[in-house]
Design a protein around this motif. Structure first.
Motif, PDB file in Angstrom:
ATOM      1  N   ASP A   1       0.833  -1.201   0.000  1.00  0.00           N
ATOM      2  CA  ASP A   1       0.000   0.000   0.000  1.00  0.00           C
ATOM      3  C   ASP A   1       0.870   1.255   0.000  1.00  0.00           C
ATOM      4  O   ASP A   1       2.012   1.250   0.472  1.00  0.00           O
ATOM      5  N   VAL A   2       0.303   2.319  -0.532  1.00  0.00           N
ATOM      6  CA  VAL A   2       1.010   3.594  -0.553  1.00  0.00           C
ATOM      7  C   VAL A   2       1.355   4.023   0.873  1.00  0.00           C
ATOM      8  O   VAL A   2       0.641   3.685   1.820  1.00  0.00           O
ATOM      9  N   CYS A   3       2.467   4.742   1.035  1.00  0.00           N
ATOM     10  CA  CYS A   3       2.895   5.173   2.369  1.00  0.00           C
ATOM     11  C   CYS A   3       3.318   6.633   2.334  1.00  0.00           C
ATOM     12  O   CYS A   3       3.644   7.197   1.287  1.00  0.00           O
ATOM     13  N   LEU A   4       3.323   7.250   3.504  1.00  0.00           N
ATOM     14  CA  LEU A   4       3.638   8.667   3.638  1.00  0.00           C
ATOM     15  C   LEU A   4       5.074   8.961   3.219  1.00  0.00           C
ATOM     16  O   LEU A   4       5.349  10.001   2.607  1.00  0.00           O
ATOM     17  N   GLN A   5       6.002   8.069   3.536  1.00  0.00           N
ATOM     18  CA  GLN A   5       7.398   8.302   3.173  1.00  0.00           C
ATOM     19  C   GLN A   5       7.564   8.393   1.653  1.00  0.00           C
ATOM     20  O   GLN A   5       8.239   9.310   1.159  1.00  0.00           O
ATOM     21  N   ASP A   6       6.946   7.504   0.908  1.00  0.00           N
ATOM     22  CA  ASP A   6       7.044   7.555  -0.542  1.00  0.00           C
ATOM     23  C   ASP A   6       6.350   8.792  -1.108  1.00  0.00           C
ATOM     24  O   ASP A   6       6.839   9.412  -2.062  1.00  0.00           O
ATOM     25  N   LEU A   7       5.204   9.147  -0.531  1.00  0.00           N
ATOM     26  CA  LEU A   7       4.530  10.367  -0.971  1.00  0.00           C
ATOM     27  C   LEU A   7       5.413  11.587  -0.702  1.00  0.00           C
ATOM     28  O   LEU A   7       5.466  12.519  -1.518  1.00  0.00           O
ATOM     29  N   GLY A   8       6.097  11.592   0.441  1.00  0.00           N
ATOM     30  CA  GLY A   8       6.989  12.705   0.757  1.00  0.00           C
ATOM     31  C   GLY A   8       8.128  12.828  -0.237  1.00  0.00           C
ATOM     32  O   GLY A   8       8.493  13.939  -0.650  1.00  0.00           O
ATOM     33  N   LYS A   9       8.698  11.697  -0.628  1.00  0.00           N
ATOM     34  CA  LYS A   9       9.773  11.734  -1.620  1.00  0.00           C
ATOM     35  C   LYS A   9       9.272  12.305  -2.939  1.00  0.00           C
ATOM     36  O   LYS A   9       9.951  13.110  -3.590  1.00  0.00           O
ATOM     37  N   ARG A  10       8.075  11.878  -3.335  1.00  0.00           N
ATOM     38  CA  ARG A  10       7.540  12.352  -4.606  1.00  0.00           C
ATOM     39  C   ARG A  10       7.190  13.841  -4.548  1.00  0.00           C
ATOM     40  O   ARG A  10       7.420  14.591  -5.488  1.00  0.00           O
ATOM     41  N   TRP A  11       6.662  14.267  -3.395  1.00  0.00           N
ATOM     42  CA  TRP A  11       6.329  15.678  -3.221  1.00  0.00           C
ATOM     43  C   TRP A  11       7.581  16.560  -3.318  1.00  0.00           C
ATOM     44  O   TRP A  11       7.587  17.590  -3.985  1.00  0.00           O
ATOM     45  N   LEU A  12       8.672  16.138  -2.646  1.00  0.00           N
ATOM     46  CA  LEU A  12       9.924  16.891  -2.707  1.00  0.00           C
ATOM     47  C   LEU A  12      10.504  16.890  -4.118  1.00  0.00           C
ATOM     48  O   LEU A  12      11.021  17.915  -4.586  1.00  0.00           O
ATOM     49  N   LYS A  13      10.421  15.769  -4.790  1.00  0.00           N
ATOM     50  CA  LYS A  13      10.944  15.662  -6.152  1.00  0.00           C
ATOM     51  C   LYS A  13      10.224  16.642  -7.083  1.00  0.00           C
ATOM     52  O   LYS A  13      10.851  17.340  -7.883  1.00  0.00           O
ATOM     53  N   GLU A  14       8.901  16.709  -6.937  1.00  0.00           N
ATOM     54  CA  GLU A  14       8.121  17.601  -7.788  1.00  0.00           C
ATOM     55  C   GLU A  14       8.317  19.063  -7.380  1.00  0.00           C
ATOM     56  O   GLU A  14       8.430  19.945  -8.242  1.00  0.00           O
ATOM     57  N   ARG A  15       8.370  19.323  -6.087  1.00  0.00           N
ATOM     58  CA  ARG A  15       8.479  20.700  -5.598  1.00  0.00           C
ATOM     59  C   ARG A  15       9.802  21.337  -5.995  1.00  0.00           C
ATOM     60  O   ARG A  15       9.852  22.519  -6.361  1.00  0.00           O
ATOM     61  N   TYR A  16      10.890  20.558  -5.941  1.00  0.00           N
ATOM     62  CA  TYR A  16      12.222  21.103  -6.207  1.00  0.00           C
ATOM     63  C   TYR A  16      12.806  20.617  -7.534  1.00  0.00           C
ATOM     64  O   TYR A  16      13.984  20.860  -7.809  1.00  0.00           O
ATOM     65  N   HIS A  17      12.002  19.919  -8.330  1.00  0.00           N
ATOM     66  CA  HIS A  17      12.436  19.429  -9.655  1.00  0.00           C
ATOM     67  C   HIS A  17      13.751  18.650  -9.541  1.00  0.00           C
ATOM     68  O   HIS A  17      14.702  18.870 -10.282  1.00  0.00           O
TER      69      HIS A  17
ATOM     70  N   PRO B   1      16.288  15.628  -9.885  1.00  0.00           N
ATOM     71  CA  PRO B   1      16.507  14.429 -10.703  1.00  0.00           C
ATOM     72  C   PRO B   1      16.878  13.245  -9.812  1.00  0.00           C
ATOM     73  O   PRO B   1      17.362  13.410  -8.686  1.00  0.00           O
ATOM     74  N   GLY B   2      16.643  12.053 -10.282  1.00  0.00           N
ATOM     75  CA  GLY B   2      17.052  10.864  -9.539  1.00  0.00           C
ATOM     76  C   GLY B   2      16.263  10.662  -8.271  1.00  0.00           C
ATOM     77  O   GLY B   2      15.171  11.203  -8.075  1.00  0.00           O
ATOM     78  N   ASN B   3      16.846   9.855  -7.376  1.00  0.00           N
ATOM     79  CA  ASN B   3      16.173   9.507  -6.125  1.00  0.00           C
ATOM     80  C   ASN B   3      16.245  10.651  -5.117  1.00  0.00           C
ATOM     81  O   ASN B   3      17.218  11.406  -5.083  1.00  0.00           O
ATOM     82  N   VAL B   4      15.223  10.749  -4.294  1.00  0.00           N
ATOM     83  CA  VAL B   4      15.159  11.762  -3.240  1.00  0.00           C
ATOM     84  C   VAL B   4      15.395  11.081  -1.902  1.00  0.00           C
ATOM     85  O   VAL B   4      14.803  10.039  -1.615  1.00  0.00           O
ATOM     86  N   PHE B   5      16.262  11.676  -1.080  1.00  0.00           N
ATOM     87  CA  PHE B   5      16.517  11.141   0.260  1.00  0.00           C
ATOM     88  C   PHE B   5      15.462  11.665   1.219  1.00  0.00           C
ATOM     89  O   PHE B   5      15.250  12.870   1.320  1.00  0.00           O
ATOM     90  N   LEU B   6      14.810  10.762   1.922  1.00  0.00           N
ATOM     91  CA  LEU B   6      13.854  11.127   2.972  1.00  0.00           C
ATOM     92  C   LEU B   6      13.823   9.972   3.964  1.00  0.00           C
ATOM     93  O   LEU B   6      13.343   8.888   3.638  1.00  0.00           O
ATOM     94  N   ALA B   7      14.349  10.208   5.157  1.00  0.00           N
ATOM     95  CA  ALA B   7      14.509   9.132   6.138  1.00  0.00           C
ATOM     96  C   ALA B   7      13.439   9.194   7.208  1.00  0.00           C
ATOM     97  O   ALA B   7      13.095  10.270   7.717  1.00  0.00           O
TER      98      ALA B   7
ATOM     99  N   ALA C   1      13.528  13.169   8.049  1.00  0.00           N
ATOM    100  CA  ALA C   1      14.812  13.851   7.848  1.00  0.00           C
ATOM    101  C   ALA C   1      15.129  13.903   6.361  1.00  0.00           C
ATOM    102  O   ALA C   1      14.996  12.903   5.651  1.00  0.00           O
ATOM    103  N   ARG C   2      15.583  15.061   5.892  1.00  0.00           N
ATOM    104  CA  ARG C   2      15.902  15.239   4.473  1.00  0.00           C
ATOM    105  C   ARG C   2      17.388  15.064   4.176  1.00  0.00           C
ATOM    106  O   ARG C   2      17.782  15.078   3.001  1.00  0.00           O
TER     107      ARG C   2
END
Length: 257
Positions: free
Chosen positions: A45-61, A63-69, A85-86
């Motif tokens: 199932d979808v999770c908040l951590q993955d949504l957070g990574k996608r949100w940061l990726k889109e917000r700051y454009h 590339p590649g993987n986004v770190f979110l711990a 943690a970012r």
């Protein structure tokens, strides 16, 4: 040092009803609705951590993987503030704070029955057997000590509103200890509630989290809004500002791929 109060900013997380509680180069704190996993599990199932990574990726454009711990978690049916943690430095320093129990965690809970007195401290020993946890009368080799404090904020229609402060961070600790004292959290069928809530929520809200900022050193007070339909009168924001309590109020509008 006085904590810096981090009020909800006019920044939203995918949906205008979904608040970002705090965000900077090192931290991301968001509201977690009930029913949403913090971290992915075997359900897929979808999770908040993955949504957070996608949100940061889109917000700051980015590339590649986004770190979110992930540095802490909430149970799936629990709503409230979740901090990520970012950066790896922030993750290490925050994780140490949680391990050393220097983080102040405050919850709101609506429980069944009229809780006597105004405040108390609960000290129990919790043992987990076959995926079920329970309070045992004396310490065992497999038990862990669990400590919390609570204050009664109100009583209404056979229910009580409690503010709960955790001293230890055991799995399901608040749910188990309040049920053991004879006042299970509303909707928590697993630990003795009489009836479910409409969308399987439980009336437990991770209301405030106070941490030391990992680079600046000041104390941050991260506060969750009270969601819509929270089962207590005259508390929280007006309906136009309060976020939905249940994840399913969001997920039909959020593309998950």
């Amino acid at each position: 040092m006085n904590p810096t109060a981090c009020k909800t900013r006019p920044l939203c997380f995918f949906d205008p009803r979904w608040p970002v509680i705090y965000e900077d180069n090192h931290l991301l704190a968001v509201y977690k609705p009930s029913g949403l996993l913090v971290q992915g599990d075997r359900t897929g199932d979808v999770c908040l951590q993955d949504l957070g990574k996608r949100w940061l990726k889109e917000r700051y454009h980015k590339p590649g993987n986004v770190f979110l711990a992930m540095v802490h978690r909430l149970d799936r049916p629990v709503a409230g503030v979740v901090l990520f943690a970012r950066t790896s430095k922030a993750a290490a320093r925050l994780s140490r704070q949680f391990r050393e129990r220097s983080v102040d965690k405050q919850y709101l809970a609506v429980v069944g029955g009229s809780v006597s007195g105004q405040a108390d401290r609960l000290i129990d020993h919790i043992e987990r057997r076959d995926r079920l946890s329970r309070v045992v009368p004396a310490p065992t080799d497999g038990s862990q000590e669990a400590r919390l404090r609570y204050t009664v904020l109100g009583r209404h229609s056979g229910k009580s509103l409690l503010k709960v402060s955790l001293e230890t961070g055991r799995r399901h600790q608040i749910r188990i200890q309040l049920a053991h004292m004879g006042h299970p959290i509303l909707g928590d069928l697993r630990y003795g509630a009489a009836t479910p809530l409409p969308n399987r929520q439980i009336a437990l809200l991770a209301y405030q989290l106070m941490v030391e900022h990992p680079t600046r050193g000041d104390r941050l007070l991260l506060a969750s809004p009270i969601p819509l339909q929270w089962p207590w009168p005259d508390i929280g924001m007006s309906g136009g500002q309060a976020p939905p309590w249940d994840w399913r109020a969001f997920d039909s509008d959020i593309p998950l791929t």
